[in-house]
Design an enzyme around this catalytic site. Structure first.
Site, PDB file in Angstrom:
ATOM      1  N   SER A  99       0.429   3.840   4.966  1.00 46.69           N
ATOM      2  CA  SER A  99       0.747   2.413   4.925  1.00 46.69           C
ATOM      3  C   SER A  99       2.223   2.177   4.655  1.00 46.69           C
ATOM      4  CB  SER A  99      -0.146   1.707   3.901  1.00 46.69           C
ATOM      5  OG  SER A  99       0.025   0.319   3.930  1.00 46.69           O
ATOM      6  N   ASP A 243       3.386  -4.474   7.723  1.00 50.61           N
ATOM      7  CA  ASP A 243       3.622  -3.276   6.930  1.00 50.61           C
ATOM      8  C   ASP A 243       3.537  -2.047   7.835  1.00 50.61           C
ATOM      9  OD1 ASP A 243       0.872  -3.245   7.332  1.00 50.61           O
ATOM     10  OD2 ASP A 243       0.379  -2.708   5.270  1.00 50.61           O
ATOM     11  N   ASP A 245       1.454   0.409   8.619  1.00 46.98           N
ATOM     12  CA  ASP A 245       0.333   0.657   9.532  1.00 46.98           C
ATOM     13  C   ASP A 245      -0.169  -0.620  10.178  1.00 46.98           C
ATOM     14  OD1 ASP A 245      -0.652  -0.170   7.046  1.00 46.98           O
ATOM     15  OD2 ASP A 245      -2.530   0.918   7.252  1.00 46.98           O
ATOM     16  N   ASP A 247      -1.652  -3.300   9.269  1.00 48.90           N
ATOM     17  CA  ASP A 247      -2.924  -3.975   8.989  1.00 48.90           C
ATOM     18  C   ASP A 247      -2.721  -5.223   8.145  1.00 48.90           C
ATOM     19  OD1 ASP A 247      -2.298  -2.635   6.625  1.00 48.90           O
ATOM     20  OD2 ASP A 247      -4.324  -1.914   6.254  1.00 48.90           O
TER      21      ASP A 247
END
Length: 454
Positions: A99, A243, A245, A247
């Site tokens: 992340s 961010d 990743d 999501d």
């Protein structure tokens, strides 16, 4: 490698420094353990742009295939694209990402078929236990017939699915600045936005897991400074930051001012309720703004309050049949997306709401941003339990307040509330406070911090 798996297997995922804490041989064991715990005949795997991600994801796939499981690799993807693949293909999935953590980190977010979460109570503890056993004794023997490993591109299908859930074809043209932070938004945004009436101004779309421009963590105000400046320079209608990743999405208005995630939760909730005929349950965690349950009720819905954390949100989504859920951390969950979180779908809702009327974003969200908030304030403490008890002692005798222990301690008065909860991984207490005006929230914040840090 001698692995201390208690350090890298967290409450919801695997996460640690590569190669110091984990590496490809351990990833292979995790793949075998995931195959055994899920009992799946086939799985799907994706990864982000970190330098270690391709090798780790391939190793995980080898571990699963060695036990006879067929593996579909979708390659570079956002976490919500992996959830899409898990839902659409009805397969357990594994996403290799850390992340917003720094470049030396990597991790695995795992789910069962249909994007159902895997956490400590839903399989992760068993996966850790098997991997620990095999680290000491050696990997399990391969099955007589190994599984196949095939490749599949799901990006276009993912984008088409999202666009089918939010109609942007008839909105007025919008100019939007998107900061991908050198993360996976740079991979997904061009395809998702393709053909829509949007003038896209890209920032840091080059996939680079060393994060050369800034950390891919828009929760930290320092990491959206470039976006805020660019929105003002371009005269854009809004800015969106993802961010690492991709999501989670964060939004700034035409002035570059950040929109609180609670306001985005309320806005999207109102749209989802309208889509479902003014009926439905909406999940919100206990540190979202008072405005969220107010807006949900005003639009005919039923708000349900939960603990902080995606496993709690997703469990309540499934239990209640909720149509939508939102967190203060900018995670947004949709029934139409297998109860999984997707920042991209939330971003499309914001674009549709803004483009469906003539006013600026600042005016649109004003109706959803009703209170003054402290933001999350972390304090390092030697004794979490003792300091939390001190806060309770200071407030429990007051006649005008109520206390509850759903997650940490929440104290609520007619004109303000605050929550103090301990970090699960660090010696921290986290404070969130909200009030009807800035002066009151400052007073509450300072009073509670004095006790925590006393």
């Amino acid at each position: 490698m001698a692995a201390d798996l208690s350090q890298i297997v967290k409450a919801y995922d695997v996460r640690g420094v590569v190669p110091d804490q984990w590496d490809e041989p351990l990833a292979e064991l995790f793949g075998a353990a995931f195959a055994q715990v899920t009992g799946a005949e086939a799985i799907v795997i994706g990864h982000d742009m970190r330098p270690s991600s391709p090798g780790l994801s391939r190793a995980f796939g080898r571990g699963a295939a060695a036990l006879g499981v067929d593996v579909t690799e979708i390659g570079l993807c956002s976490t919500d694209q992996l959830y899409y693949a898990s839902g659409a293909l009805n397969l357990p999935g594994a996403m290799f990402t850390a992340s917003h953590n720094p470049a030396q980190y990597n991790g695995i977010k795992m789910c069962r078929a249909g994007a159902a979460p895997v956490g400590q109570d839903t399989g992760l503890a068993e996966i850790r236990e098997l991997a620990e056993q095999w680290t000491d004794r050696g990997a399990p023997a391969p099955t007589a017939t190994t599984g196949t490993i095939t490749h599949r591109d799901t990006l276009e299908d993912y984008a088409e699915h999202l666009r089918s859930l939010v109609d942007l074809t008839s909105i007025r043209p919008l100019k939007v600045v998107v900061d991908a932070g050198n993360g996976m938004g740079g991979h997904t945004v061009p395809t998702v936005f393709s053909g829509l009436p949007l003038e896209l101004v890209p920032m840091y779309f080059e996939l680079d897991g060393t994060f050369p421009n800034h950390e891919a963590n828009p929760l930290d105000p320092a990491n959206i400074v470039d976006l805020q400046k660019r929105v003002r320079e371009e005269g854009a209608d809004l800015g969106i930051a993802f961010d690492g990743d991709a999501d989670r999405c964060f939004v700034v208005d035409e002035h570059g001012d950040p929109i609180p995630p609670s306001a985005i939760t309320a806005l999207v909730a109102s749209r989802e309720l309208a889509k479902h005929g003014g009926k439905g349950t909406v999940i919100h965690n206990l540190i979202t703004s008072w405005s969220v349950p107010e807006v949900v009720k005003e639009n005919g819905g039923t708000p349900v309050r939960t603990r902080v954390g995606h496993s709690f949100i997703k469990a309540e989504m499934a239990r209640t049949g909720a149509i939508f859920g939102g967190e203060h951390s900018a995670h947004y969950y949709f029934k139409d997306f297998w109860n999984a979180d997707t920042g991209m779908l939330a971003a499309l809702h914001v674009l549709a709401a803004l483009g469906g009327q003539e006013g600026p974003l600042s005016a649109l969200v004003a109706q959803y941003d009703r209170y003054a908030a402290s933001g999350e304030i972390n304090s390092t403490v030697a004794d979490q339990t003792g300091r939390l008890a001190a806060v309770r002692s200071a407030f429990e005798a007051r006649e005008d307040v109520t206390l509850d222990d759903l997650d940490g301690l929440t104290v609520t008065a007619p004109d303000w509330w605050f929550n103090v909860r301990p970090s699960n991984t660090e010696p921290l207490l986290r404070l969130n406070a909200e009030a009807r005006d800035e002066k009151t929230v400052a007073q509450v914040r300072d009073e509670v911090l004095a006790i925590i840090r006393g």
